[in-house]
Write a protein that holds these residues in place. Structure first.
Motif, PDB file in Angstrom:
ATOM      1  N   LYS A  64       0.771  -1.143  -0.081  1.00  0.00           N
ATOM      2  CA  LYS A  64      -0.071   0.095   0.116  1.00  0.00           C
ATOM      3  C   LYS A  64       1.058   1.307  -0.057  1.00  0.00           C
ATOM      4  N   PRO A  65       0.280   2.368  -0.306  1.00  0.00           N
ATOM      5  CA  PRO A  65       1.124   3.652  -0.391  1.00  0.00           C
ATOM      6  C   PRO A  65       1.883   3.866   0.744  1.00  0.00           C
ATOM      7  N   LEU A  66       3.043   4.354   0.942  1.00  0.00           N
ATOM      8  CA  LEU A  66       4.011   4.915   1.794  1.00  0.00           C
ATOM      9  C   LEU A  66       3.669   6.290   2.069  1.00  0.00           C
ATOM     10  N   ALA A  87       8.844   6.249  -1.226  1.00  0.00           N
ATOM     11  CA  ALA A  87       7.707   7.245  -0.528  1.00  0.00           C
ATOM     12  C   ALA A  87       6.779   7.443  -1.859  1.00  0.00           C
ATOM     13  N   ASP A  88       5.308   7.405  -1.710  1.00  0.00           N
ATOM     14  CA  ASP A  88       4.430   7.805  -2.315  1.00  0.00           C
ATOM     15  C   ASP A  88       4.231   9.199  -2.162  1.00  0.00           C
ATOM     16  N   ASN A  89       3.871   9.571  -0.902  1.00  0.00           N
ATOM     17  CA  ASN A  89       3.418  10.858  -0.324  1.00  0.00           C
ATOM     18  C   ASN A  89       4.644  11.270   0.595  1.00  0.00           C
ATOM     19  N   CYS A 112       6.165  12.496  -6.349  1.00  0.00           N
ATOM     20  CA  CYS A 112       5.571  12.241  -5.284  1.00  0.00           C
ATOM     21  C   CYS A 112       4.314  13.204  -4.799  1.00  0.00           C
ATOM     22  N   THR A 113       3.456  12.632  -4.243  1.00  0.00           N
ATOM     23  CA  THR A 113       2.392  13.951  -3.750  1.00  0.00           C
ATOM     24  C   THR A 113       3.322  14.466  -2.389  1.00  0.00           C
TER      25      THR A 113
END
Ligand code: DX5
Ligand code: ZN
Length: 226
Positions: A64-66, A87-89, A112-113
């Motif tokens: 799942k997103p980090l 890292a995603d966000n 990334c966000t």
């Protein structure tokens, strides 16, 4: 007006580091939406959590997103490394960034966000010039540095102020609440306008963490209105 999100992000800080794989697997199999990962440098906050090797291990197994929460001074120095590790966000603290707009742009340029966090004593008005440029605002509902602290009640007012500030300027903004979140206050937080609930102690100290996550997800999303 987009329907508000209702995401749950278990905070790995409260996991059992001797059995980290098991806790990552538990989150993978649960109803949780993100992994919340706290990086502390012992300077911005009076605690040191863990660094790149541990984060890399989490990233290797996480499905799942980090959501990486940087409680560090001068985060610009490490943004690329956090992105490269998975890292995603990436969320930085407004109080730790001299050129916040530049830092947020750098995060987005990495793909990334971008999130901005503010401490309990930092007013929402501090976000006035950045609210359009971020994907996430993280409101600290405890003083950052440790899990298992008591929720600060003025957070509800800050959520409402932030939702007002963002309305019409960034309707997709995710408001994330971090610190002292449990099934006791989750519904009130969602009703006030929160989208993402971070929870460490209330999940990992529960004898059934999967169930604790499910409880947080079950909090009547249909009654949410902003
Ligand atoms: C605190 C961290 C939080 C912490 C929350 O500085 O940012 O993510 O893990 O833990 P609980 O949910 O136990 O307050
Ligand atoms: Zn955090």
């Amino acid at each position: 007006m987009p329907k508000r999100k209702h995401l749950v992000a278990p905070s790995v800080l409260s996991a059992d580091f001797a059995h980290l794989y098991d806790d990552v697997a538990m989150v993978n199999q649960s109803e949780a939406d993100w992994f919340h990962v706290d990086i502390m440098d012992g300077v911005f906050v009076p605690n040191i959590s863990f660094g790149f090797p541990v984060l890399a291990s989490i990233a290797h197994y996480a499905k799942k997103p980090l959501d990486v929460h940087l409680m560090i001074v001068d985060p610009d120095r490490y943004l690329e490394q956090f992105q490269a590790i998975g890292a995603d966000n990436i969320t930085v603290h407004a109080e730790a960034c001299t050129h916040l707009n530049r830092t947020v742009q750098s995060i987005r340029e990495l793909g990334c966000t971008a999130g901005v966090a503010i401490n309990p004593a930092t007013p929402v008005s501090h976000l006035h010039e950045i609210v359009e440029d971020v994907d996430v605002v993280l409101l600290m509902s405890v003083n950052p540095g440790f899990g298992g602290q008591k929720f600060i009640e003025s957070t509800y007012r800050k959520i409402r102020e932030l939702r007002d500030l963002a309305t019409g300027r960034n309707d997709n903004l995710l408001i994330e609440i971090d610190g002292g979140v449990s099934s006791h206050n989750a519904l009130a937080l969602l009703k006030a306008g929160a989208d993402v609930l971070v929870a460490g102690n209330s999940i990992f100290s529960d004898k059934n963490p999967t169930h604790a996550i499910a409880e947080l997800k079950r909090m009547a999303p249909d009654v949410i209105s902003v």
